[in-house]
Design an enzyme around this catalytic site. Structure first.
Site, mmCIF file in Angstrom:
data_model
loop_
_atom_site.group_PDB
_atom_site.id
_atom_site.type_symbol
_atom_site.label_atom_id
_atom_site.label_comp_id
_atom_site.label_asym_id
_atom_site.label_seq_id
_atom_site.Cartn_x
_atom_site.Cartn_y
_atom_site.Cartn_z
ATOM 1 N N GLU A 112 0.848 -1.201 -0.068
ATOM 2 C CA GLU A 112 -0.126 -0.003 -0.052
ATOM 3 C C GLU A 112 0.898 1.289 -0.027
ATOM 4 O OE1 GLU A 112 -2.033 0.233 3.751
ATOM 5 O OE2 GLU A 112 -0.727 -1.609 4.285
ATOM 6 N N LYS A 114 2.664 4.709 1.142
ATOM 7 C CA LYS A 114 3.228 5.152 2.330
ATOM 8 C C LYS A 114 2.951 6.629 2.509
ATOM 9 C CE LYS A 114 7.234 5.672 5.623
ATOM 10 N NZ LYS A 114 6.988 6.654 5.847
ATOM 11 N N ASP A 116 2.351 10.377 3.626
ATOM 12 C CA ASP A 116 3.457 11.126 4.322
ATOM 13 C C ASP A 116 2.584 12.336 5.109
ATOM 14 O OD1 ASP A 116 5.757 12.228 4.945
ATOM 15 O OD2 ASP A 116 6.207 13.353 3.019
ATOM 16 N N TYR A 223 -4.350 0.446 9.901
ATOM 17 C CA TYR A 223 -3.876 -0.602 10.828
ATOM 18 C C TYR A 223 -5.198 -0.786 11.710
ATOM 19 C CZ TYR A 223 -0.562 -3.675 13.126
ATOM 20 O OH TYR A 223 0.002 -4.863 13.678
ATOM 21 N N LYS A 308 11.121 3.218 0.591
ATOM 22 C CA LYS A 308 11.240 4.591 0.310
ATOM 23 C C LYS A 308 11.497 4.988 -1.186
ATOM 24 C CE LYS A 308 11.044 6.672 4.569
ATOM 25 N NZ LYS A 308 11.678 7.742 5.183
ATOM 26 N N CYS A 402 27.186 44.909 -4.276
ATOM 27 C CA CYS A 402 26.158 44.521 -3.217
ATOM 28 C C CYS A 402 24.885 44.860 -3.934
ATOM 29 C CB CYS A 402 26.348 45.097 -1.915
ATOM 30 S SG CYS A 402 24.659 44.922 -1.044
ATOM 31 N N CYS A 405 23.298 47.924 -1.632
ATOM 32 C CA CYS A 405 24.161 49.273 -1.528
ATOM 33 C C CYS A 405 25.184 49.646 -2.206
ATOM 34 C CB CYS A 405 24.399 49.292 -0.050
ATOM 35 S SG CYS A 405 26.039 48.253 0.443
ATOM 36 N N CYS A 420 29.275 41.671 1.961
ATOM 37 C CA CYS A 420 28.998 43.231 1.652
ATOM 38 C C CYS A 420 29.598 43.550 3.267
ATOM 39 C CB CYS A 420 27.518 43.592 1.684
ATOM 40 S SG CYS A 420 27.471 45.162 1.899
ATOM 41 N N CYS A 425 24.770 49.105 5.044
ATOM 42 C CA CYS A 425 23.958 48.725 4.061
ATOM 43 C C CYS A 425 22.441 48.283 4.529
ATOM 44 C CB CYS A 425 24.492 47.310 3.627
ATOM 45 S SG CYS A 425 23.620 46.092 2.597
HETATM 46 S S1 IVH Z 1 1.905 0.497 8.955
HETATM 47 C C1 IVH Z 1 3.355 -1.366 12.841
HETATM 48 N N1 IVH Z 1 1.192 1.675 6.836
HETATM 49 O O1 IVH Z 1 5.275 5.316 8.159
HETATM 50 C C2 IVH Z 1 3.040 -1.113 11.822
HETATM 51 N N2 IVH Z 1 2.434 2.942 8.089
HETATM 52 O O2 IVH Z 1 8.003 4.846 8.745
HETATM 53 C C3 IVH Z 1 2.529 0.414 11.749
HETATM 54 N N3 IVH Z 1 2.813 5.219 7.378
HETATM 55 O O3 IVH Z 1 4.892 5.205 11.717
HETATM 56 C C4 IVH Z 1 2.804 1.236 10.500
HETATM 57 N N4 IVH Z 1 1.728 4.897 5.519
HETATM 58 O O4 IVH Z 1 3.176 6.880 10.550
HETATM 59 C C5 IVH Z 1 2.108 1.894 7.982
HETATM 60 N N5 IVH Z 1 0.099 2.389 4.686
HETATM 61 C C6 IVH Z 1 0.966 2.626 5.950
HETATM 62 C C7 IVH Z 1 1.579 3.845 6.280
HETATM 63 C C8 IVH Z 1 2.170 4.196 7.589
HETATM 64 C C9 IVH Z 1 2.376 5.794 6.294
HETATM 65 C C10 IVH Z 1 3.793 5.864 8.523
HETATM 66 C C11 IVH Z 1 3.425 5.523 9.741
HETATM 67 C C12 IVH Z 1 4.683 4.781 10.295
HETATM 68 C C13 IVH Z 1 5.679 5.369 9.365
HETATM 69 C C14 IVH Z 1 7.021 4.327 9.241
#
Ligand code: IVH
Length: 664
Positions: A112, A114, A116, A223, A308, A402, A405, A420, A425
């Site tokens: 899934e 991640k 931000d 989760y 990442k 500058c 000035c 400068c 200035c």
């Molecule tokens: S699962 C024990 N799923 O990423 C597992 N985390 O780098 C709990 N995060 O602290 C995390 N998207 O804040 C999970 N689809 C996702 C996520 C996710 C963002 C964040 C979360 C976690 C951090 C870890």
């Protein structure tokens, strides 16, 4: 009454249904105006019969509760973080680890995006939203319930009436909402948020929940803690979806790492088209049965990993290179760029640091450049794209004068930057004032750079001491554009309060080259008042632990200048405190204040350093260990004192533990 109750119930059901369609499913069922009409109707009825207001009423999301601080809340189960993967090899290693534990068993992966944002844990009790808590240090988080209740995609009431129901997810701000907020902040002369994540963090941590309500936070849940109900992550998410939680729809079940990698690449390919920021993908074992078998480290589950994405790089055209002057006179070169979308924000400016940076990379105006966000915050130019067009462009040359000035720029020995050196200035002065009022220095709220510029242009201030005469011009200030009566009195008040600051804030605020916050503190602690500092010789300064010859020389040079003496006298004439106030006991730390310490052995810094620090916290420093000693701070090769302390059962701490106690 009964009739009204039924009417209210009906309205709530309709509004919650429409709200869910709009905020969670992204599929509005009615026009906004129709929603607002019913919401208003509900509000009117609730105003008449407040006893009929319930937790799940959509009117309860407007915020308004103002807290003094966020209460700490202990997570029932620690909120773990994830370990990171950066390439396919890391993913294969991740799989090998899992394989070792559950060989011969069939497991699949759930992949899934991640998100931000900021992780959040939400608890419902008997179907009612009870608490929403930030991750904090993983064990204790902050109770941000009143802000989270303003998030329209999070239900206030759920049909699952378990006595304890906990879910975790990510709070975020959409890219659109982020741009809107920043636009508004720019209009109001406020500092801009660097990215959607920072804006979301700043919003979630507002004590006044009506601010959160006005900023449209959102949340994906990923989760479910009540794992016993379902056997896979996938099914638990489906269940959460049926309860009206917002679940991301870019997820996929993958059979092996090859599939996982493909789906990660798919997520990456759509990244830019999403209206929320993602910084990677999360890969989880789908079958809950295997979680305990695969296990955990102290920080991470071993059954999940975060992949990442590399920092985004884009090519755009460099429209211009222009120098700016900082408070020390240092010249920074900046680029204006053809606007480009990069990691969630529109980028149209970037730093080029100094002239050498540009020359070494042969960066040319009107050429294409590669841009990335360093640490995903400040955009930086990596290099020039050396295509055919590039060859036709003129080589860039550094500025000689500058930009403010027009005086000739200089280079100091062994420094790459140009400076400068004109003390008059105007840009340097304005930036110097900005530094003086900044939070770490005199902490005068209400003097933004724009206002300082205005006051400077209108001759209200021409140096830092003039700030303290502003009260004589109150009426003229009120007439200055955008400065209403209220903000002027707040400002004047902040200026008066700043007069009581301890010496280190003033000394740091003077903006002497190489004198950072820490140096200002050390000097203030050692010499107690500004007059003593003005009498110091180079040797005396250099003899202080942590002060090197460059800093000592810079301070000496500064105090020799007649104008600076004059400036200090002027500040004094405004009754500004010029003494160090952080003496014994002014800082409070339950573990240290009023406790007795003995120091022994070799530490990384001279004993006096620790003595001064401890005294600042109101601790007593004693030479010999006795029954009354609270702590023995022991370095390497500690001898008899350590033995004695051990015999007497005195608490012995290392330097690292000591740093932990004072929070460094
Ligand atoms: S699962 C024990 N799923 O990423 C597992 N985390 O780098 C709990 N995060 O602290 C995390 N998207 O804040 C999970 N689809 C996702 C996520 C996710 C963002 C964040 C979360 C976690 C951090 C870890």
């Amino acid at each position: 009454m009964e009739k009204v109750k039924i009417e209210i119930e009906k309205l709530k059901i309709k509004l919650n249904e429409w709200g869910n369609a709009y905020y969670v499913l992204d599929k509005p069922l009615v026009e906004d105006s129709e929603y607002d009409r019913l919401l208003n109707k509900l509000k009117i009825l609730e105003d008449q019969f407040p006893e009929l207001i319930t937790e799940d009423s959509p009117t309860q999301r407007v915020g308004g509760k103002v807290l003094d601080k966020f209460e700490k809340y202990k997570h029932k189960t620690a909120m773990l973080s994830l370990s990171n993967a950066f390439n396919k090899e890391d993913l294969l290693n991740f799989n090998d680890q899992i394989h070792k534990e559950i060989e011969n068993l069939n497991y699949t992966f759930f992949v899934e995006p991640k998100i931000d944002g900021l992780s959040i844990s939400i608890i419902y009790k008997n179907g009612i939203l009870f608490k929403a808590v930030t991750r904090g240090d993983g064990v204790f988080g902050e109770d941000v319930t009143s802000n989270v209740k303003t998030i329209k995609s999070i239900p206030l009431i759920i049909p699952d009436k378990s006595d304890y129901f906990e879910i975790r997810g990510e709070v975020f701000l959409s890219k659109t909402e982020f741009e809107k907020i920043n636009y508004q902040r720019q209009e109001n002369d406020e500092n801009l948020f660097a990215n959607p994540r920072n804006a979301a963090a700043g919003t979630l941590r507002q004590l006044d929940s009506s601010i959160a309500a006005s900023r449209k936070l959102d949340a994906f849940l990923y989760y479910f803690m009540n794992r016993e109900l379902y056997d896979t992550h996938e099914k638990s998410l489906e269940y959460l979806k049926s309860l009206n939680f917002k679940i991301n729809n870019l997820s996929k079940i993958c059979k092996n790492i090859e599939d996982v990698y493909k789906h990660i690449q798919y997520i990456q390919s759509v990244r830019e088209n999403l209206d929320y920021e993602i910084d990677g993908a999360v890969i989880k074992v789908n079958e809950f049965d295997f979680y305990e078998k695969v296990g955990y480290t102290s920080k991470y589950p071993k059954w999940a990993i975060a992949f990442k994405f590399p920092a985004e790089i884009k090519i755009t055209k460099l429209l211009d290179i222009f120098p700016t002057v900082g408070r020390t006179g240092k010249i920074t070169y900046n680029a204006s760029l053809e606007p480009v979308q990069l990691a969630g924000t529109t980028v149209q400016a970037a730093t080029l640091h100094n002239a050498d940076f540009i020359i070494q990379r042969d960066i040319r105006v009107n050429g294409d450049v590669k841009v990335k966000k360093a640490g995903d915050i400040i955009p930086e130019i990596i290099e020039a794209v050396k295509n055919d067009r590039f060859k036709l462009l003129r080589k860039w040359k550094e500025s000689v004068y500058c930009p403010e000035c027009n005086s000739i720029l200089e280079r100091f020995e062994q420094e790459v930057d140009q400076y400068c050196i004109n003390s008059l200035c105007s840009r340097k002065i304005v930036r110097g004032i900005e530094h003086f009022v900044s939070r770490e220095a005199m902490n005068i709220e209400g003097l933004s750079i724009k206002i300082i510029e205005k006051l400077f242009e209108n001759n209200f201030i021409s140096n830092i001491a003039d700030i303290y005469s502003l009260k004589l011009h109150k009426n003229q200030l009120i007439n200055l554009e955008k400065m209403g009566e209220k903000s002027v009195s707040n400002l004047l008040n902040a200026i008066e309060i700043s007069k009581q600051n301890s010496l280190e804030k003033l000394f740091f605020g003077l903006g002497i080259r190489h004198v950072g916050k820490k140096t200002a503190k050390i000097i203030s602690l050692n010499f107690k008042n500004i007059d003593n500092i003005f009498k110091l010789s180079f040797e005396e300064l250099e003899n202080i632990y942590d002060i090197g010859p460059i800093v000592a020389k810079s301070i000496c040079d500064w105090i020799k200048i007649e104008e600076n003496k004059f400036l200090i006298n002027k500040l004094k004439s405004h009754n500004i405190n010029t003494t160090y106030l952080g003496q014994e006991g002014t800082k409070n730390n339950d573990k240290i204040t009023n406790k007795s310490f003995v120091i022994t052995g070799k530490l990384s810094k001279p004993r006096n350093y620790f003595k001064d620090l401890l005294e600042e916290y109101g601790a007593k420093i004693i030479d010999t260990v006795s029954k009354k000693t609270d702590f023995l701070l022991a370095g390497e090769e500690a001898g008899s004192k350590l033995d004695k302390a051990q015999k007497l059962g005195i608490k012995i701490i290392t330097e690292i533990e000591f740093n932990g106690m004072i929070g460094e």
